[in-house]
Write a protein that holds these residues in place. Structure first.
Motif, PDB file in Angstrom:
ATOM      1  N   LYS A   6       0.825  -1.205   0.000  1.00 60.12           N
ATOM      2  CA  LYS A   6       0.000   0.000   0.000  1.00 60.12           C
ATOM      3  C   LYS A   6       0.862   1.259   0.000  1.00 60.12           C
ATOM      4  N   ASN A  26       2.455   1.670  -3.477  1.00 65.50           N
ATOM      5  CA  ASN A  26       1.383   2.048  -4.385  1.00 65.50           C
ATOM      6  C   ASN A  26       1.007   3.510  -4.203  1.00 65.50           C
ATOM      7  N   ARG A  27       0.821   3.903  -2.932  1.00 60.74           N
ATOM      8  CA  ARG A  27       0.384   5.267  -2.656  1.00 60.74           C
ATOM      9  C   ARG A  27       1.446   6.275  -3.069  1.00 60.74           C
ATOM     10  N   ASP A  43      -4.467  -2.268  -7.253  1.00 58.52           N
ATOM     11  CA  ASP A  43      -5.786  -1.662  -7.114  1.00 58.52           C
ATOM     12  C   ASP A  43      -5.707  -0.354  -6.332  1.00 58.52           C
ATOM     13  N   TYR A  44      -5.023  -0.407  -5.204  1.00 61.23           N
ATOM     14  CA  TYR A  44      -4.945   0.768  -4.349  1.00 61.23           C
ATOM     15  C   TYR A  44      -4.194   1.899  -5.040  1.00 61.23           C
TER      16      TYR A  44
END
Lengths: 391, 391
Positions: free
Chosen positions: B77, B80-81, B136-137
């Motif tokens: 996450k 990704n972020r 996805d994130y």
């Protein structure tokens, strides 16, 4: 460059295929774009911007995070987000007030303590399976809002005004999502669950209808096609998670089409569980389609007719039930198919009892056939249970 | 009041139980609290606040959203972020510049068009199964950041500065999560996957070890306890999703303990799939523990010994394999157990071939026993496949 071109073409085909498999995906993407463009009017239109200012950011954020594929998921996230913001905002303001009483040095320490305590407690509560299933997102937002409100109150004196503006933009963003997802080609999780259960039953029925011929007759031309279409039942084996999440979303949805609010969605999960149990038996049966153990053809021939009938009739019964679920009507002939398969079972049993085989028969060659027969008996039982549960 | 008290006590017990089942949950909750308190120092400490101002908010948000139970999930996450914010921020600034060239009336229209196009395209890409599993994130954040940056650029002239501050606070928040999740009692998804695969094999082994006794001997006192502990294999049937998500997270994790970076995690999924196939067979077998169809005791007795050995030895082999996986050593005696079960299978086959039953035997009574034997043969085959795949 040739290779690159081929890759681009392949990618394009994949995109088209993804859209064709479920055109609702394309519509969903457009809906998200529409909602996002609508909310960004808060920035463009002067009177609105005068009113909300940078808080409009929260409307944009809400739309991006809340808009999900189905109405139920969108509603669940929207309501979770709205309520959690409201409650956590109020508590955050309270915590800020409490902390500000304790003087300049005490305030950050007390605030930090509050934030720590609340974050740890809420994170722990998220581990409860029931909470995780329905309120996970709400608790996340609860932690977030409490921390933001109580901590930024340390710097900002207009904390109430900020909290109120934020809440209203979040509500506006959330409502935009919910309204668009309901009004523009809605995707109902309940309807999807309904269809999934029916399709799963149908896949099992399809396997059973084909099984008799596949097993008892030797291979011919179109056998491969038939075999591969029979393998579709395999997706049923791992359908538990998607059924459960669909049921969770469906519970949030208002009445739609043939479904009322508080439709007995849990009942679908029961049917789904029985379907899966039947699928496990079918998977065991499927193993015998491919094994190389020889069975004597004479033995096969003797029970071929009755076994084919058992499998064919229970398959037909399952398909009837699937159709009945799909159209929410009373299944017209599922019962008679079920009766047929049960009487075929009886025939098989008496055939076995009557000692049809001569004494010289090699028992090892009987075992696979006997297993198939026995699994079929179990499957007929399963079918009966499913049929009872559907009513 | 009595009722309320009872409910409170019950709730407290549930909480304690949840913590005892997996104490890492408690530690995780404390870690989240710690990380959140640490980042809120950005508000309390004057020099830091002078530098970042309200952008500190993004550090708080990042911590709340990114901090997950396992290191792999947190890293996934966080990365990704971070990346999505960087790319979308750059594109957003570009879109803002492009739009601002087209005059006062054209700008909001063009901006709205960009936002619509980007949101729709990214939302559609999220439907690709592979993208959904890993990015996805990231795509969610991509949509969010692009919309926020390009749209708020319409109002704010210092757009570059805002974007840069936001990115740096997000990186700070993300790093805090990653560092704390790695340094303080780390929970490795890879280790969890490793354990899950081993435990699942062990559960199947436990069932098989108990099966012979359960099936062939009539009930006695402790039979119920043994039966219920044997039913633990049922969780294996639905383990596919958790295995896959653990493997996805494990791929993000750096080397740790006995696992190096790029440990062959997909291999675990293969073993997991074979384990599940074996579990389906066992589920079919389990049906015969409870069915009421009579089998003649003489027939049972004749194959009791050899069937019990097949099930016992394949169970032991599975348990050995589970232990070997757990300790990542070569299984010491799994092979010999497997050999034993295979020779027991051969014995069974020759027993069946030799026509041990007299001619008057009721074939119907043979069928269930034959099925059990046949399923056991399949299970021994499965065990062999698993054993091959483990190496």
């Amino acid at each position: 460059p040739e290779k690159l071109k081929a890759k681009v073409v392949e990618f394009a085909w994949k995109i088209i295929k993804l859209g064709q498999d479920d055109p609702r995906r394309v519509i969903h993407s457009l809906k998200v774009g529409l909602a996002l463009t609508l909310v960004s009017i808060f920035y463009y239109y002067q009177p609105l911007y005068d009113n909300f200012g940078v808080s409009a950011m929260w409307a944009v954020m809400t739309v991006v995070v809340v808009f999900e594929f189905s109405v139920g998921a969108t509603l669940s996230k929207g309501v979770n987000r709205g309520l959690a913001t409201l409650v956590a905002g109020a508590l955050g303001v309270g915590a800020h007030h409490l902390a500000s009483l304790s003087g300049e040095i005490g305030e950050p320490i007390l605030l930090g303590f509050f934030v720590f305590l609340q974050a740890a407690a809420s994170t722990f509560i998220r581990f409860f399976p029931k909470v995780k299933a329905r309120y996970d997102y709400g608790l996340l937002i609860f932690i977030l809002t409490f921390a933001l409100v109580s901590v930024s109150g340390f710097r900002d004196d207009k904390i109430l005004e900020v909290a109120q503006k934020r809440l209203s933009t979040i509500i506006i963003g959330g409502s935009a999502c919910v309204i668009i997802s309901i009004l523009v080609c809605p995707v109902w999780a309940g309807q999807d669950l309904h269809n999934l259960i029916a399709v799963n039953l149908q896949k099992l029925g399809h396997f059973l209808e084909g099984f008799g011929n596949e097993y008892f007759t030797s291979e011919d031309g179109d056998s491969k096609d038939a075999k591969s279409s029979m393998q579709e039942y395999k997706t049923v084996l791992n359908s538990k998670n998607s059924e459960e999440s669909l049921a969770n979303f469906a519970k949030w949805e208002p009445g739609h089409g043939r479904f009322q609010f508080r439709h007995p969605w849990n009942h679908y999960l029961k049917v789904g569980n029985l379907t899966r149990q039947c699928a496990y038996q079918i998977d065991a049966l499927n193993g015998y389609l491919n094994t190389q153990i020889q069975t004597s053809p004479e033995i096969r021939n003797k029970i071929q007719e009755v076994c084919t009938e058992m499998s064919m009739e229970s398959g037909k019964a399952l398909k009837e039930l699937a159709m009945a679920i799909k159209t929410t009507t009373q299944p017209s002939s599922a019962d008679s198919h079920l009766e047929n398969s049960k009487s075929a079972t009886k025939n098989l049993k008496s055939l076995l009892k009557s000692g049809i085989w001569d004494d010289s028969t090699d028992l090892l060659a009987v075992v696979p056939v006997a297993t198939v027969a026995s699994l079929l008996i179990e499957i007929v039982n399963c079918t009966e249970k499913i049929s009872e549960s559907v009513y």
